[in-house]
Design a protein around this motif. Structure first.
Motif, short mmCIF file in Angstrom:
data_model
loop_
_atom_site.label_atom_id
_atom_site.label_comp_id
_atom_site.label_asym_id
_atom_site.label_seq_id
_atom_site.Cartn_x
_atom_site.Cartn_y
_atom_site.Cartn_z
N GLU A 35 17.85 63.55 23.73
CA GLU A 35 18.45 64.88 23.85
C GLU A 35 18.62 65.25 25.33
OE1 GLU A 35 17.84 68.80 21.26
OE2 GLU A 35 16.03 68.19 22.36
N ARG A 36 17.60 65.00 26.15
CA ARG A 36 17.70 65.30 27.59
C ARG A 36 18.83 64.51 28.24
NH1 ARG A 36 12.24 65.75 27.31
NH2 ARG A 36 11.84 63.57 27.71
N ARG A 37 18.93 63.22 27.91
CA ARG A 37 20.00 62.40 28.50
C ARG A 37 21.38 62.92 28.08
NH1 ARG A 37 16.48 58.14 27.54
NH2 ARG A 37 17.46 57.66 25.56
N ALA A 38 21.52 63.29 26.82
CA ALA A 38 22.81 63.77 26.34
C ALA A 38 23.16 65.11 26.97
CB ALA A 38 22.79 63.90 24.82
N GLN A 39 22.18 65.99 27.14
CA GLN A 39 22.44 67.29 27.74
C GLN A 39 22.77 67.17 29.23
OE1 GLN A 39 18.86 69.34 26.61
NE2 GLN A 39 19.81 70.18 24.76
N ALA A 40 22.13 66.23 29.90
CA ALA A 40 22.38 66.04 31.33
C ALA A 40 23.68 65.30 31.58
CB ALA A 40 21.22 65.28 31.97
N GLY A 41 24.10 64.49 30.64
CA GLY A 41 25.30 63.69 30.83
C GLY A 41 24.97 62.43 31.61
N TYR A 42 25.32 61.31 31.08
CA TYR A 42 25.00 60.04 31.73
C TYR A 42 25.67 59.92 33.09
CZ TYR A 42 24.51 55.03 32.41
OH TYR A 42 24.22 53.81 32.92
N TYR A 43 26.92 60.39 33.17
CA TYR A 43 27.65 60.28 34.43
C TYR A 43 27.42 61.50 35.29
CZ TYR A 43 29.89 56.19 32.56
OH TYR A 43 30.11 54.95 32.07
N SER A 44 26.18 61.68 35.71
CA SER A 44 25.86 62.75 36.64
C SER A 44 26.48 62.42 37.99
CB SER A 44 24.35 62.88 36.78
OG SER A 44 23.82 61.69 37.34
N ASP A 45 26.44 63.37 38.92
CA ASP A 45 27.03 63.11 40.23
C ASP A 45 26.42 61.90 40.90
OD1 ASP A 45 28.79 65.17 40.02
OD2 ASP A 45 27.50 66.62 41.03
N THR A 46 25.10 61.74 40.76
CA THR A 46 24.44 60.58 41.37
C THR A 46 24.98 59.29 40.77
OG1 THR A 46 22.45 61.87 41.67
CG2 THR A 46 22.21 59.49 41.79
N HIS A 47 25.11 59.26 39.46
CA HIS A 47 25.64 58.06 38.82
C HIS A 47 27.08 57.83 39.24
CE1 HIS A 47 25.83 54.82 35.96
NE2 HIS A 47 27.02 55.26 35.64
N TRP A 48 27.87 58.88 39.32
CA TRP A 48 29.27 58.74 39.72
C TRP A 48 29.37 58.13 41.11
CZ3 TRP A 48 33.79 58.31 37.70
CH2 TRP A 48 34.93 58.44 38.49
N GLU A 49 28.52 58.57 42.03
CA GLU A 49 28.52 58.01 43.39
C GLU A 49 28.19 56.52 43.36
OE1 GLU A 49 25.84 60.39 45.67
OE2 GLU A 49 27.04 62.19 45.34
N ARG A 50 27.19 56.14 42.56
CA ARG A 50 26.84 54.73 42.45
C ARG A 50 27.97 53.94 41.82
NH1 ARG A 50 22.33 54.78 38.87
NH2 ARG A 50 22.70 52.57 38.69
N PHE A 51 28.63 54.57 40.84
CA PHE A 51 29.68 53.89 40.10
C PHE A 51 30.88 53.58 40.98
CE2 PHE A 51 32.91 53.86 36.58
CZ PHE A 51 32.35 52.82 35.86
N THR A 52 31.08 54.37 42.03
CA THR A 52 32.24 54.19 42.89
C THR A 52 31.92 53.44 44.19
OG1 THR A 52 31.89 56.38 43.85
CG2 THR A 52 33.44 56.22 42.00
#
Length: 153
Positions: free
Chosen positions: A23-40
């Motif tokens: 539930e916490r992961r779904a509410q926070a969204g997997y692609y948080s800003d930190t993840h987006w930065e790593r992803f790019t």
């Protein structure tokens, strides 16, 4: 019935904790800003290059070492965000459904016969001394360090 006696309160605590995690992961969204930065970052340049086939060529900045353009980055981000919202809402619905089933099977204290002795113990409302549903739900998380092998269905 299980060969190894299990403590239903521990099984329930484990299942509820895993559902809380989901539930916490779904509410926070997997692609948080930190993840987006790593992803790019450069580490993912190969993945970005694979996305080329999904975008018109004019969205790519071929002069800058085949780096994805800002327009393409925004298009990818929009697609990922839409997918994440859909995935999060499905996950939250799944968690709610599993919690409802857990409530139906919730252990209750009652007199139970075990080894010819009647004593108060926690039993599943549906399955008695054992709970196949709880075991099955826990088995979805059998790679978690707190999972107990005795819970395996």
């Amino acid at each position: 019935m299980a060969e190894v006696p299990i403590r239903l309160d521990e099984l329930w605590a484990f299942c509820n904790a895993r559902l809380d995690d989901e539930e916490r992961r779904a509410q926070a969204g997997y692609y948080s800003d930190t993840h987006w930065e790593r992803f790019t970052t450069e580490a993912h340049l190969g993945a970005w290059k694979a996305w080329r086939e999904h975008f018109p060529r004019d969205q790519w900045d071929v002069k800058a070492n085949d780096v994805i353009s800002e327009a393409a980055l925004e298009a990818v981000r929009a697609r990922i965000t839409a997918h994440e919202k859909e995935r999060s809402s499905r996950t939250l619905a799944d968690v709610a459904f599993k919690r409802e089933l857990l409530t139906e099977h919730e252990p209750v204290l009652q007199a139970a016969l075990k080894d010819d002795v009647v004593s108060p113990m926690l039993v599943c409302r549906v399955d008695g001394l054992d709970c196949e549903f709880g075991r099955g739900l826990a088995a979805l998380y059998d790679d978690h360090p707190d999972y107990q092998e005795a819970w395996r269905p």
